[in-house]
Design a protein around this motif. Structure first.
Motif, mmCIF file in Angstrom:
data_model
loop_
_atom_site.group_PDB
_atom_site.id
_atom_site.type_symbol
_atom_site.label_atom_id
_atom_site.label_comp_id
_atom_site.label_asym_id
_atom_site.label_seq_id
_atom_site.Cartn_x
_atom_site.Cartn_y
_atom_site.Cartn_z
ATOM 1 N N LEU A 115 38.878 -109.933 88.905
ATOM 2 C CA LEU A 115 37.670 -109.225 89.356
ATOM 3 C C LEU A 115 37.663 -108.499 90.580
ATOM 4 N N ASP A 116 38.789 -107.944 90.993
ATOM 5 C CA ASP A 116 38.754 -106.976 91.992
ATOM 6 C C ASP A 116 38.127 -105.803 91.778
ATOM 7 N N PRO A 117 37.488 -104.881 92.444
ATOM 8 C CA PRO A 117 36.760 -103.912 92.109
ATOM 9 C C PRO A 117 37.323 -102.874 91.368
ATOM 10 N N ILE A 118 38.536 -102.619 91.681
ATOM 11 C CA ILE A 118 39.243 -101.590 90.701
ATOM 12 C C ILE A 118 40.610 -102.142 89.855
ATOM 13 N N HIS A 119 40.606 -102.188 88.658
ATOM 14 C CA HIS A 119 41.794 -102.466 87.802
ATOM 15 C C HIS A 119 42.642 -101.315 87.251
ATOM 16 N N VAL A 120 44.105 -101.658 87.564
ATOM 17 C CA VAL A 120 44.619 -100.567 87.199
ATOM 18 C C VAL A 120 45.738 -100.878 86.274
ATOM 19 N N HIS A 121 46.142 -100.090 85.283
ATOM 20 C CA HIS A 121 47.124 -100.302 84.327
ATOM 21 C C HIS A 121 48.023 -99.039 84.284
ATOM 22 N N ASP A 125 56.340 -94.774 77.997
ATOM 23 C CA ASP A 125 57.319 -94.904 76.899
ATOM 24 C C ASP A 125 58.570 -94.735 76.997
ATOM 25 N N GLY A 126 58.875 -94.591 78.432
ATOM 26 C CA GLY A 126 60.012 -94.517 78.876
ATOM 27 C C GLY A 126 60.587 -93.071 79.455
ATOM 28 N N LYS A 127 59.581 -92.216 79.148
ATOM 29 C CA LYS A 127 59.762 -90.817 79.532
ATOM 30 C C LYS A 127 58.641 -90.303 80.312
ATOM 31 N N GLU A 128 57.389 -90.492 79.783
ATOM 32 C CA GLU A 128 55.978 -90.018 80.531
ATOM 33 C C GLU A 128 55.467 -91.445 80.864
ATOM 34 N N PHE A 129 54.334 -91.346 81.907
ATOM 35 C CA PHE A 129 53.361 -92.390 82.218
ATOM 36 C C PHE A 129 52.058 -92.000 81.936
ATOM 37 N N SER A 130 51.312 -92.966 81.690
ATOM 38 C CA SER A 130 49.800 -92.929 81.510
ATOM 39 C C SER A 130 49.261 -94.050 82.505
ATOM 40 N N LEU A 131 48.002 -93.644 83.083
ATOM 41 C CA LEU A 131 47.285 -94.736 84.009
ATOM 42 C C LEU A 131 46.000 -94.830 83.455
ATOM 43 N N HIS A 132 45.556 -96.112 83.470
ATOM 44 C CA HIS A 132 43.981 -96.449 83.159
ATOM 45 C C HIS A 132 43.475 -97.306 84.056
ATOM 46 N N ALA A 133 42.433 -96.600 84.692
ATOM 47 C CA ALA A 133 41.644 -97.507 85.864
ATOM 48 C C ALA A 133 40.325 -97.709 85.287
ATOM 49 N N SER A 134 39.766 -98.936 85.737
ATOM 50 C CA SER A 134 38.417 -99.154 85.453
ATOM 51 C C SER A 134 37.896 -99.771 86.721
ATOM 52 N N SER A 165 35.268 -85.679 89.996
ATOM 53 C CA SER A 165 34.216 -86.450 89.341
ATOM 54 C C SER A 165 34.349 -86.798 88.146
ATOM 55 N N VAL A 166 33.959 -88.250 87.661
ATOM 56 C CA VAL A 166 33.853 -88.694 86.458
ATOM 57 C C VAL A 166 32.730 -88.975 86.052
ATOM 58 N N GLY A 167 31.637 -88.779 86.738
ATOM 59 C CA GLY A 167 30.306 -88.852 86.421
ATOM 60 C C GLY A 167 30.018 -90.466 86.542
ATOM 61 N N ARG A 168 29.108 -90.785 85.912
ATOM 62 C CA ARG A 168 29.007 -92.488 86.074
ATOM 63 C C ARG A 168 29.913 -93.265 85.257
ATOM 64 N N SER A 169 30.745 -92.672 84.468
ATOM 65 C CA SER A 169 31.725 -93.404 84.094
ATOM 66 C C SER A 169 32.357 -94.614 84.772
ATOM 67 N N SER A 170 32.716 -95.704 84.472
ATOM 68 C CA SER A 170 33.244 -96.671 85.049
ATOM 69 C C SER A 170 34.844 -96.965 84.746
ATOM 70 N N GLN A 171 35.375 -95.908 83.990
ATOM 71 C CA GLN A 171 36.747 -96.134 83.965
ATOM 72 C C GLN A 171 37.425 -94.665 83.626
ATOM 73 N N VAL A 172 38.841 -94.454 83.865
ATOM 74 C CA VAL A 172 39.199 -93.074 83.476
ATOM 75 C C VAL A 172 40.732 -93.207 83.115
ATOM 76 N N SER A 173 41.312 -92.273 82.202
ATOM 77 C CA SER A 173 42.640 -92.369 81.765
ATOM 78 C C SER A 173 43.103 -91.010 82.139
ATOM 79 N N VAL A 174 44.588 -91.188 82.800
ATOM 80 C CA VAL A 174 45.150 -90.033 83.144
ATOM 81 C C VAL A 174 46.580 -90.147 82.345
ATOM 82 N N ASN A 175 46.920 -89.075 81.543
ATOM 83 C CA ASN A 175 48.199 -89.048 80.899
ATOM 84 C C ASN A 175 49.111 -88.109 81.363
ATOM 85 N N ASP A 176 50.355 -88.363 81.091
ATOM 86 C CA ASP A 176 51.578 -87.267 81.306
ATOM 87 C C ASP A 176 51.622 -87.384 82.775
ATOM 88 N N LEU A 177 51.783 -88.505 83.486
ATOM 89 C CA LEU A 177 52.037 -88.430 84.959
ATOM 90 C C LEU A 177 53.452 -88.326 85.042
#
Length: 444
Positions: A115-121, A125-134, A165-177
């Motif tokens: 229950l930390d304020p920010i959760h990160v995953h 796929d072995g080549k590119e990364f994606s990040l999901h945070a809430s 800015s992500v507005g009032r959304s409480s999560q975000v996904s970033v692909n192709d890192l």
């Protein structure tokens, strides 16, 4: 599970409780559509998100590229509806291993399980990364009106993504890192309320990991220092060692089958520990059947390693001796042939055998020598334990004009013994002698 359209389920939740849902998605097997990318969607309480499937190579259309997706939500009712679907009625998706977790404040597995304020995953796929945070940020006096997020390699940094800015959304996904192995990643969230006041929140660092877990030292059996080749029990056990210093081990699963990597006897199930597993397969195993244990371990970035045991053979029956033969090998001390099963040697007996059978394998043979009075003149001897089928029994003290019985049993790796095969030998040490007088021309 292959779906066209959507699949839904209503689950029991706690109002205000935080939950994590994870699942694996892929293209349908045998897909022939010309599109190389597809999308699916997930609908949770207060959230609807679109997710992408892996790019499909035209040369490997028959192979499935599974990718894990992770989302978080806050329950708003005692019952929560979860829906996962595909777009259109001609482009379906494959789903597997859908799991729902409540988030606990004491979990130490990774930031996404607490229950930390920010959760990160971070997933790859072995080549590119994606990040999901809430994140879970509240303000009792004034509502949150905007979130700004940044991603960096140091706390508060913006090396990977500037604040946006992500507005009032409480999560975000970033692909192709583009990330490198061992790089720490931080997510920074700036929350602004209706009073135009801001607060900054930082995630714990997540280590980039492009290597799967390291699994080694797998062995059949419950003890770490052994690797069984045969056993009589129906309880199948396996042990192994696994490590992943970068991201840690999320879980291990195992299966038992009649071939390496198969699960024909016991399906893949998560293990209670990260180093051993046991299952009772009573009434499923047959004599001389070899079973293999397959272990898979997944780290917290979704990479999986697999290892297979060398196999253990089940032993439930004794060897067969109905076609076996045993003979005493006689050598004459003179130019004349010795009579069958008669010898002059009193200190040794040479024997040869053939025809014993056991599909599970024969470990050795047990040889006994019994006198004509039923007495065993010496203890049993273990012979043939190196695969040979002849042996000379030395160091004997045989008596002249006595008949001895040689008994031979096959012993398998379970300790079961066959019925004995028997051969007799008579000891004669003295030459013939006359008992009467010589008769010449009928005159005594």
């Amino acid at each position: 599970m292959n779906i066209y359209g959507s699949v839904s389920q209503t689950v029991i939740t706690t109002v205000g409780g935080k939950y994590k849902i994870s699942f694996y998605a892929s293209h349908l097997p045998g897909l022939t559509t010309s599109l190389l990318s597809q999308e699916g969607y997930i609908r949770l309480p207060g959230i609807q998100r679109v997710f992408k499937l892996f790019q499909r190579s035209a040369r490997t259309q028959s192979q499935l590229d599974w990718y894990e997706h992770v989302y978080y939500f806050t329950a708003t009712a005692a019952l929560s509806d979860i829906t996962i679907g595909s777009f259109g009625d001609k482009s379906g998706i494959s789903l597997d291993d859908v799991r729902l977790y409540p988030l606990h404040s004491n979990s130490k597995q990774e930031s996404s399980e607490s229950l930390d304020p920010i959760h990160v995953h971070i997933r790859t796929d072995g080549k590119e990364f994606s990040l999901h945070a809430s994140w879970t940020i509240t303000d009792r006096e004034s509502p949150i009106v905007d979130y700004m997020i940044a991603i960096g390699t140091v706390k508060g940094g913006t090396q990977l993504q500037e604040f946006r800015s992500v507005g009032r959304s409480s999560q975000v996904s970033v692909n192709d890192l583009s990330l490198t192995h061992g790089l720490p990643v931080y997510v920074t969230v700036v929350a602004k309320n209706a009073a135009d006041l801001t607060a900054v929140f930082y995630s714990e660092p997540i280590m980039v990991d492009i290597t799967p877990p390291d699994i080694c030292c797998v062995g059949d059996g419950p003890n770490e220092d052994e690797d069984l080749t045969h056993q009589t029990s129906s309880v199948i056990s396996v042990h192994w060692r696994v490590s992943d210093p970068e991201s840690g081990i999320e879980y291990c699963e195992w299966a038992v089958g009649r071939a390496p990597s198969s699960s024909t006897l016991s399906p893949f199930t998560r293990t209670a520990t990260l180093y051993s597993a046991t299952v009772d397969l009573e009434n499923l195993l047959h004599h001389a059947e070899t079973v293999y244990c397959t272990v898979r371990c997944k780290n917290f970035v979704g990479l999986v390693s697999e290892i297979v045991s060398s196999g253990v053979t089940i032993v439930k029956e004794a060897p067969h001796s109905h076609d076996a033969t045993l003979r005493v090998v006689i050598s004459s001390p003179t130019v004349y042939d010795a009579r069958e099963n008669h010898q002059t040697e009193v200190n040794s007996i040479s024997i040869a055998w053939d025809g014993f059978s056991d599909l599970s394998g024969i470990s050795n043979f047990e040889c006994n020598l019994v006198s004509d009075k039923g007495q065993t003149p010496e203890r049993s001897r273990i012979v043939g334990n190196r695969g040979e089928n002849t042996v000379v029994l030395k160091g004997l003290s045989l008596k002249s004009y006595k008949t001895y019985q040689v008994q031979l049993r096959a012993v398998n790796y379970g300790g079961f013994k066959s019925e004995p095969v028997i051969s007799n030998v008579t000891i004669e040490t003295c030459p013939p002698y006359l008992t009467g007088k010589f008769i010449d021309n009928g005159i005594l």
